[in-house]
Design a protein around this motif. Structure first.
Motif, PDB file in Angstrom:
ATOM      1  N   TYR A  14       4.577  10.092  -2.827  1.00  0.00           N
ATOM      2  CA  TYR A  14       4.121   9.733  -1.488  1.00  0.00           C
ATOM      3  C   TYR A  14       3.163  10.815  -1.013  1.00  0.00           C
ATOM      4  N   ARG A  24       7.914   3.053   4.460  1.00  0.00           N
ATOM      5  CA  ARG A  24       8.252   1.990   3.528  1.00  0.00           C
ATOM      6  C   ARG A  24       7.918   2.401   2.096  1.00  0.00           C
ATOM      7  N   ALA A  66       6.583   0.714  -0.043  1.00  0.00           N
ATOM      8  CA  ALA A  66       5.268   0.208  -0.411  1.00  0.00           C
ATOM      9  C   ALA A  66       4.163   1.212  -0.104  1.00  0.00           C
ATOM     10  N   GLU A  67       4.443   2.193   0.763  1.00  0.00           N
ATOM     11  CA  GLU A  67       3.442   3.204   1.097  1.00  0.00           C
ATOM     12  C   GLU A  67       3.315   4.249  -0.009  1.00  0.00           C
ATOM     13  N   SER A  92       4.945   5.147  -4.301  1.00  0.00           N
ATOM     14  CA  SER A  92       5.223   4.486  -5.573  1.00  0.00           C
ATOM     15  C   SER A  92       6.494   5.071  -6.176  1.00  0.00           C
ATOM     16  N   GLN A 134      13.440  -3.743  -1.833  1.00  0.00           N
ATOM     17  CA  GLN A 134      12.387  -4.580  -1.277  1.00  0.00           C
ATOM     18  C   GLN A 134      11.337  -3.629  -0.703  1.00  0.00           C
ATOM     19  N   SER A 135      10.247  -3.475  -1.424  1.00  0.00           N
ATOM     20  CA  SER A 135       9.324  -2.379  -1.144  1.00  0.00           C
ATOM     21  C   SER A 135       8.685  -2.448   0.236  1.00  0.00           C
ATOM     22  N   TYR A 136       8.611  -3.654   0.844  1.00  0.00           N
ATOM     23  CA  TYR A 136       7.964  -3.772   2.155  1.00  0.00           C
ATOM     24  C   TYR A 136       8.970  -3.707   3.312  1.00  0.00           C
ATOM     25  N   SER A 137      10.237  -3.554   2.996  1.00  0.00           N
ATOM     26  CA  SER A 137      11.231  -3.396   4.056  1.00  0.00           C
ATOM     27  C   SER A 137      12.118  -2.179   3.825  1.00  0.00           C
ATOM     28  N   THR A 148      13.030   1.674   2.735  1.00  0.00           N
ATOM     29  CA  THR A 148      12.330   2.911   3.059  1.00  0.00           C
ATOM     30  C   THR A 148      12.708   4.025   2.095  1.00  0.00           C
TER      31      THR A 148
END
Length: 383
Positions: free
Chosen positions: A122, A150, A152-153, A155, A171-174, A176
């Protein structure tokens, strides 16, 4: 290991690390450098390795590492002995470590911390999960809580089979960073994760990590009982042997406080509950002696009365709460079953915060900063 060469006000100073922190600070003050060691980056002065070990050590240093963290790291190397030191040297010489934080993780969590379960990248920085909450904030900054960043921000990369199974549930978009880190922490306590990864991730989603602003450590003596020759009764034993079983003791503590349990949830004082984000029971090896170490993450500074109330609560946990249960469970070691307590009823018992512990218990040349605080090298527990 390293030579620190300094030029200031037409004066030259050459110091070989490791040396005590206070000595280093005093030498710098003698030539007019009065900034705290924690504010002097390594880039201010050249560091020259004096051995092959030093050459590999330098590879781990980052531009923002301070003289304080470097000096403490050097002292940590020297403080270790026997097989523990040789294992650490072997890892350094083969470039297993990425940076000083990684070494601190290794010393705190053992060989598993060399890889962890999942690698998180990150903001172009990496950390291996699970990691301490404090170290995550130090690495990534506090612009956003870990519970708001998140996946998704950044890897994620699998580094273990357990990590692979956990990643299937994220769930990468929810989810953290906080969720992923908590899931890895929970998974470390599950011997067989197959078919349980979904349950572990779901539990991690329900747990909210603290946002630490300050770390405060309390120290106490450890007492030891062992079984008599017949195995019928428990007898007092020399606690000096505990230093050789630090890993087993820490593992037993983690088993006692399982499923990501935060001991601060047991605080009854509502004001303290608002200020104390977490409380973690651990052990710290200092000067060849193993002490009990209770690390509290605070959301806000404590008043004098609140400090006293927190101390009383920890003593109560040591004697009647966590401690009472922990001391009844034997820890299997090569020296037999060990029964360890964070409390005893003698007049010489104490529970002291960092500064008082340093002044009243440790000798003047033993610096608590070398052992505590969590978490880089400012708060690690040595192995």
């Amino acid at each position: 290991m390293l030579t620190l060469d300094i030029q200031k006000n037409s004066q030259n100073l050459s110091l070989e690390l490791p040396i005590p922190i206070e000595t280093l600070a005093g030498e710098l003050r003698s030539i007019g450098i009065n900034e705290p060691l924690t504010q002097i980056p390594r880039s201010d002065f050249p560091l020259q390795p004096t051995s092959a070990l030093g050459e590999h050590f330098v590879k781990m240093l980052q531009p923002d590492d301070t003289l304080h963290s470097i000096a403490i790291a050097c002292r940590e190397f020297e403080a270790l002995d026997g097989e523990s030191r040789q294992r650490l040297v072997d890892h350094v010489m083969t470039d297993h470590f990425r940076d000083l934080d990684h070494v601190a993780d290794y010393l705190q969590y053992g060989p598993d911390a060399l890889e962890g379960l999942i690698r998180l990248n990150y903001k172009n920085q990496e950390v291996f999960l699970p990691a301490s909450t404090h170290s995550l904030y130090e690495r990534f900054g506090t612009d956003k809580p870990m519970g708001e960043i998140r996946l998704a921000e950044g890897s994620l990369q699998v580094v273990s089979e357990t990590g692979r199974q956990l990643m299937l549930e994220f769930q990468s978009y929810s989810d953290t960073i906080a969720t992923a880190n908590m899931a890895c922490s929970l998974a470390m306590n599950v011997p067989e994760i197959t078919a349980k990864s979904e349950q572990i991730v779901e539990s991690a989603r329900k747990l909210q990590p603290p946002i630490p602003t300050e770390t405060q450590c309390f120290f106490c003596p450890l007492t030891l009982q062992t079984e008599d020759e017949n195995g019928w009764d428990l007898v007092e034993a020399d606690p000096g042997v505990l230093v050789y079983h630090e890993d087993e003791i820490r593992e037993a503590l983690r088993a006692e406080i399982s499923d990501g349990e935060n001991m601060a949830d047991y605080l009854r004082d509502e004001t303290l509950k608002q200020k104390v984000a977490s409380a973690e029971w651990d052990v710290a090896r200092i000067g060849g002696v193993l002490y009990g170490c209770i690390r509290c993450e605070l959301r806000a500074p404590l008043t004098e009365d609140e400090q006293a109330a927190l101390t009383d609560w920890i003593v109560g946990q040591n004697s009647d709460g966590l401690g009472e249960g922990f001391e009844q469970h034997p820890i299997d070691t090569d020296d037999g079953n060990l029964y360890i307590s964070f409390w005893h009823g003698g007049d010489d018992y104490y529970l002291l915060p960092e500064d008082e512990f340093r002044a009243q218990v440790l000798e003047q040349d033993v610096l608590l900063d070398e052992i505590v605080e969590d978490q880089g090298f400012g708060g690690m527990t040595m192995q």
